[in-house]
Scaffold this active site. Structure first.
Site, PDB file in Angstrom:
ATOM      1  NE  ARG A 155      -3.897   0.504   1.861  1.00 30.44           N
ATOM      2  CZ  ARG A 155      -5.128   0.482   2.387  1.00 30.44           C
ATOM      3  NH1 ARG A 155      -5.379   1.157   3.489  1.00 30.44           N
ATOM      4  NH2 ARG A 155      -6.098  -0.196   1.814  1.00 30.44           N
TER       5      ARG A 155
ATOM      6  CG  HIS B 189      -8.311   0.045  -3.017  1.00 27.82           C
ATOM      7  ND1 HIS B 189      -7.545  -1.057  -2.705  1.00 27.82           N
ATOM      8  CD2 HIS B 189      -8.979   0.373  -1.873  1.00 27.82           C
ATOM      9  CE1 HIS B 189      -7.744  -1.378  -1.439  1.00 27.82           C
ATOM     10  NE2 HIS B 189      -8.609  -0.535  -0.909  1.00 27.82           N
TER      11      HIS B 189
ATOM     12  CD  GLN C 213     -12.954  -1.957  -1.288  1.00 26.85           C
ATOM     13  OE1 GLN C 213     -12.189  -1.979  -0.339  1.00 26.85           O
ATOM     14  NE2 GLN C 213     -14.172  -2.469  -1.218  1.00 26.85           N
TER      15      GLN C 213
ATOM     16  CG  ASP D 296     -13.613   6.098  -0.975  1.00 26.69           C
ATOM     17  OD1 ASP D 296     -13.606   5.922   0.265  1.00 26.69           O
ATOM     18  OD2 ASP D 296     -12.565   6.076  -1.666  1.00 26.69           O
TER      19      ASP D 296
ATOM     20  CB  CYS E 281     -14.095   0.989  -0.280  1.00 24.20           C
ATOM     21  SG  CYS E 281     -13.712   2.725  -0.005  1.00 24.20           S
TER      22      CYS E 281
ATOM     23  NE  ARG F 209     -10.175  -5.563  -0.197  1.00 17.77           N
ATOM     24  CZ  ARG F 209      -9.481  -4.528   0.294  1.00 17.77           C
ATOM     25  NH1 ARG F 209     -10.119  -3.499   0.821  1.00 17.77           N
ATOM     26  NH2 ARG F 209      -8.163  -4.492   0.216  1.00 17.77           N
TER      27      ARG F 209
HETATM   28  N1   CP Z   1     -11.311  -0.578   2.163  1.00 18.77           N
HETATM   29  C1   CP Z   1     -10.048  -0.609   2.592  1.00 18.77           C
HETATM   30  O1   CP Z   1      -9.093  -0.753   1.831  1.00 18.77           O
HETATM   31  O2   CP Z   1      -9.921  -0.494   3.944  1.00 18.77           O
HETATM   32  P1   CP Z   1      -8.555  -0.255   4.730  1.00 18.77           P
HETATM   33  O3   CP Z   1      -8.074   1.132   4.387  1.00 18.77           O
HETATM   34  O4   CP Z   1      -8.954  -0.368   6.191  1.00 18.77           O
HETATM   35  O5   CP Z   1      -7.577  -1.293   4.338  1.00 18.77           O
HETATM   36  N1  NVA Z   2     -10.019   6.546  -1.255  1.00 15.49           N
HETATM   37  C1  NVA Z   2      -9.712   6.068   0.069  1.00 15.49           C
HETATM   38  C2  NVA Z   2      -9.916   4.592   0.149  1.00 15.49           C
HETATM   39  C3  NVA Z   2      -9.639   3.983   1.498  1.00 15.49           C
HETATM   40  C4  NVA Z   2      -9.831   2.506   1.522  1.00 15.49           C
HETATM   41  C5  NVA Z   2      -8.281   6.441   0.390  1.00 15.49           C
HETATM   42  O1  NVA Z   2      -7.422   6.317  -0.479  1.00 15.49           O
HETATM   43  O2  NVA Z   2      -8.030   6.868   1.514  1.00 15.49           O
END
Ligand code: CP
Ligand code: NVA
Length: 313
Positions: A110, A137, A140, A232, A272, A300
């Site tokens: 990430r 993502h 997701q 989101d 998400c 997930r």
């Molecule tokens: N939806 C998602 O990716 O959640 P986290 O940021 O908690 O991993």
């Molecule tokens: N768009 C959000 C998604 C979190 C799972 C972010 O990047 O923070």
């Protein structure tokens, strides 16, 4: 013989999931099928990653992604190590990548920059899975497609409306939905739309599947006839300084009872997570029977197991 005991043909051939289109359209369909198989039959896959070790790197916070990857790997019989913090803080990224290649079999990362994911793949030579970057993502979106498939029993011909920020989640949804024949409308404030080149890529892919892709600014228009209304957070991780300004710009895009009433009567609400109640969605909608956000979160785990099998088995 039940369909779920067969392996999808392209099961073994995916090299990476750095972004959504690393999986071909056939692999996208196959990973969803495999996800359903692993969900139905956890024991059958319990030893699939025996003796395999993964590096999990998180430059940004996570609940769902981190825990579901750790659980997925362990439930498949493998193991992992997790590092939290900037990846190339003390040494060049290419050195980090080459270290990981000496110890582990794959990387889940990430990151802020998408380039970090690409470079990890380049320098390590290992399969790399994007666990969220500023741009995409993919895990997701796979869980979201599985959730829709389970709920409606099909994907082709559904309409998905995404309302809010044209961000990483919106980009991945576009690239998956377009290939699976899901009509997609994205409503954002002007200046906050998805990246033009990703919309163009989605439209190109949609030509093959027959899906219609549209970007607009009117949330009511976007949700008309939608089977699913998705939102989101308005400020993603890394955009905290813009949160106050964004609250003002995005206020008309809140998913509340009145906006959801403009979609199909049986539409599901998707998020998400994490959700900011009172901003992009009301508490009422989060707690309503239309909300499938926790099904998405459960899925997930299953899709990520399938992704790991596609990359490592
Ligand atoms: N939806 C998602 O990716 O959640 P986290 O940021 O908690 O991993
Ligand atoms: N768009 C959000 C998604 C979190 C799972 C972010 O990047 O923070």
């Amino acid at each position: 013989m039940a369909a779920y005991v067969q392996q999808p043909a392209s099961h073994a051939h995916a090299a990476n999931l750095r972004h959504d289109t690393d999986f071909s359209t056939e692999q996208l369909a196959a990973v969803l099928e495999l996800s359903q198989q692993v969900k139905q039959s956890r024991q059958r896959y319990a030893g699939s990653l025996k003796g395999r070790y993964l590096s999990l790197l998180f430059e940004k916070p996570s609940l769902r992604t981190r825990l579901t990857f750790e659980l997925a790997i362990k439930q498949l019989g493998g193991d992992c190590v997790t590092q939290v913090g900037r990846i190339a803080d003390r040494e060049p990224l290419k050195d980090v990548a080459r270290n990981l290649a000496r110890w582990t079999d794959a990387i889940v990362a990430r990151t802020f920059a998408q380039e970090t994911i690409e470079e990890l793949a380049h320098w390590s030579g290992l399969p790399v899975v994007n666990a969220l970057s500023d741009l995409y993502h993919p895990c997701q979106a796979l869980a979201d497609m599985l959730t829709l498939k389970e709920h409606y029993g099909k994907l082709r011909g559904l309409k998905l409306a995404y309302v809010g920020d044209g961000n990483n989640v919106a980009h991945s949804l576009l690239l998956c939905a377009a290939r699976l024949g899901i009509h997609t409308s994205i409503a954002t404030p002007a200046g906050y739309g998805p990246k033009e080149r990703i919309v163009e890529q989605a439209k190109e892919l949609a030509r093959v599947s027959g899906a219609e892709i549209e970007t607009l600014h009117d949330p009511v228009q976007a949700v008309k006839l939608a089977n699913a209304v998705y939102t989101d957070v308005w400020a993603s991780m890394g955009q905290e300084a813009e949160a106050e300004e964004r609250k003002k710009r995005f206020a008309p895009y809140q998913v509340n009872a009145s906006l959801l009433a403009a979609a199909r009567k049986d539409a599901v609400f998707m998020h998400c997570l994490p959700a900011k109640r009172g901003l992009e969605v009301t508490d009422e909608i989060m707690e309503s029977p239309q909300c499938v956000a926790f099904d998405q979160a459960e899925n997930r785990l299953h899709v990520q197991k399938a992704v790991l099998l596609m990359l490592l088995e």
